[in-house]
Design a protein around this motif. Sequence first.
Motif, PDB file in Angstrom:
ATOM      1  N   HIS A   1      33.304  76.109  45.871  1.00 36.40           N
ATOM      2  CA  HIS A   1      32.961  75.887  44.458  1.00 36.40           C
ATOM      3  C   HIS A   1      33.959  74.960  43.764  1.00 36.40           C
ATOM      4  N   GLU A   2      34.798  74.265  44.524  1.00 32.90           N
ATOM      5  CA  GLU A   2      35.661  73.247  43.940  1.00 32.90           C
ATOM      6  C   GLU A   2      34.817  72.013  43.604  1.00 32.90           C
TER       7      GLU A   2
ATOM      8  N   TYR B   1      34.710  67.789  42.876  1.00 32.25           N
ATOM      9  CA  TYR B   1      35.423  66.602  43.341  1.00 32.25           C
ATOM     10  C   TYR B   1      36.347  66.054  42.255  1.00 32.25           C
ATOM     11  N   ASP B   2      36.005  66.295  40.964  1.00 36.86           N
ATOM     12  CA  ASP B   2      36.838  65.799  39.869  1.00 36.86           C
ATOM     13  C   ASP B   2      37.951  66.767  39.486  1.00 36.86           C
ATOM     14  N   GLY B   3      38.045  67.906  40.191  1.00 41.19           N
ATOM     15  CA  GLY B   3      39.133  68.853  39.938  1.00 41.19           C
ATOM     16  C   GLY B   3      38.822  69.921  38.929  1.00 41.19           C
ATOM     17  N   ASN B   4      37.589  70.017  38.460  1.00 40.84           N
ATOM     18  CA  ASN B   4      37.231  70.999  37.452  1.00 40.84           C
ATOM     19  C   ASN B   4      36.532  72.229  38.035  1.00 40.84           C
ATOM     20  N   GLY B   5      36.610  72.411  39.322  1.00 40.39           N
ATOM     21  CA  GLY B   5      35.974  73.558  39.949  1.00 40.39           C
ATOM     22  C   GLY B   5      36.883  74.769  39.987  1.00 40.39           C
ATOM     23  N   TYR B   6      36.539  75.742  40.831  1.00 39.34           N
ATOM     24  CA  TYR B   6      37.347  76.964  40.965  1.00 39.34           C
ATOM     25  C   TYR B   6      37.323  77.389  42.430  1.00 39.34           C
ATOM     26  N   PRO B   7      38.331  78.149  42.893  1.00 32.78           N
ATOM     27  CA  PRO B   7      39.351  78.860  42.103  1.00 32.78           C
ATOM     28  C   PRO B   7      40.663  78.103  41.928  1.00 32.78           C
ATOM     29  N   ASP B   8      40.860  76.971  42.625  1.00 31.09           N
ATOM     30  CA  ASP B   8      42.175  76.323  42.666  1.00 31.09           C
ATOM     31  C   ASP B   8      42.216  74.972  41.972  1.00 31.09           C
ATOM     32  N   GLN B   9      41.106  74.528  41.403  1.00 33.53           N
ATOM     33  CA  GLN B   9      41.018  73.232  40.731  1.00 33.53           C
ATOM     34  C   GLN B   9      41.509  72.084  41.623  1.00 33.53           C
ATOM     35  N   LEU B  10      41.122  72.126  42.883  1.00 32.50           N
ATOM     36  CA  LEU B  10      41.442  71.033  43.787  1.00 32.50           C
ATOM     37  C   LEU B  10      40.543  69.846  43.478  1.00 32.50           C
ATOM     38  N   ALA B  11      41.008  68.642  43.841  1.00 31.16           N
ATOM     39  CA  ALA B  11      40.241  67.435  43.552  1.00 31.16           C
ATOM     40  C   ALA B  11      40.208  66.532  44.775  1.00 31.16           C
ATOM     41  N   GLY B  12      39.122  65.720  44.858  1.00 33.37           N
ATOM     42  CA  GLY B  12      39.008  64.708  45.899  1.00 33.37           C
ATOM     43  C   GLY B  12      39.119  65.282  47.289  1.00 33.37           C
TER      44      GLY B  12
END
Length: 500
Positions: free
Chosen positions: A420-421, A423-434
């Motif tokens: 559920h992350e 690609y722009d970093g606005n997901g969850y649970p860790d706000q990972l991006a790219g």
Amino acid sequence: MPIYKRFIQHVILNYVIGSFTAVLLVGAIFLFSTLNIAHYEFLGLAKIIVISSVIMIGCEVVAFRMHLRPVRRFFYGKLTTFKDAEAVYIRIHHLPNLSVLRIIGPHLLGFSIPAAGIALWMIHTGQLAFPFYYVGIACIGACLVASMHALVEFFLTMRAIRPLLKELQEQTHQHYGLNLSLRGRVLLSLRHKFQLSATLIGAFPLFLFCLATQIRLERSDAAHASSYWLWAGTILIFGVAFAYLGGKLLTREIEQPIHHLLEKMNEVKEGRLNSNASDLYSDEFAELVEGFNMMIEGLKEREEKNSQLLDSYFATLAAALDARDTYTAGHSLRVAEYSVLIGRKGGLSETDLDLLRKTALLHDIGKIGVPDAVLLKDGKLTDEEFDLIKMHPVMGESILRRVEPAYAMAPYLPGVRSHHERYDGNGYPDQLAGEDIPLFGRIIAVADAFDAMTSDRPYRKGMKEEKAVTILEEGKGTQWDSHFAEIFVQEWRRNKGIIS
């Protein structure tokens, strides 16, 4: 310690038999059958052999006690740590090599030096009527006899240490719960063992015969004795060369199948079970190869059954999760199919595709921990309820971490946690991006989103696939990985006949 005492008895018996054979029989027969000696000379030589043998035994007792000191201390309870046991284990393995050094060192020198000294003195005083160079020939003969004795002692000691090693392993496992092993360490290579043994066995009788013949010729036909070594040297060179070549060929014949089996064993260790050992041998190695191949077939069968059980386990977990909500029944299976489609077109290997499929089957396993009142709610979720839903990737990872063995679940954890992350970093649970988002997480995110948008919910009807595909296109590079979202869109359109 009974086993240690029996070992000492065997080693001493082997040594006594070997020494008696080498020194008294071979040495004495060589001397007395080769030389035509008077009665007083016979008594003189007998004195030399007895006195030198006593000195030799004294030297060897000292060396033998030194070699066995750490072994004796362990078996009599004076060494008590696991490291002590490891050191003793290595020392016992070295005992055959030490027996060779003992024979070549204290045994040979303890006999030859006193014997040569006494013989030279008796020749000088007229007690023996031999030329002085006979002492040199006798020393060479002693070296040959000692070499053969060392060879016999080596193999007898190899056999004698095995019960002792077994007892040491059992005691160590009983006291420390650990297993003693050389772990593949080679203390004496098969090549050196066979090469030296075969060469010595072939060369020993030739040298001994040539020395005896030299003495006989010297006494019976002095005219021919001067040219003897020209002929004898040629015979010795060819004989030793043939013995060396024979040993080399024998060693190679034994090494080749062993190396082949070791190579196959390393393949098995790395998990490759697709190639059997080559059945190219007609001796006992044929039985060994057949047994190895039967073991491989058994491992393949067990691996296949384990794989089937694991597949069934994953599918059962996914079905159990889907059964909680009739509206999402089959969701995990569909997400797994879509994920494999994306992964295959994305160039993943078959091994990675299998891991991806199983990860996708379990991607929502954390929802088991979400209360039914939240998971099955008909209306819109409150912020608090949505926060509970957002915890399911972390809960899924936590659940899988409890499955043993831990290494078997490790490949699935990143994808379950990160699906559920955004690609722009606005997901969850860790706000990972790219590309910081794990590969499986980026692929499953596309598949999961498409199935979620096209599936019915209690509070809404699933949208048409065309609209869902349009949303995926619009979200490339923001919500989803552009590459994988584009793969899925293109495959959907190709399957629908929209593009050629």
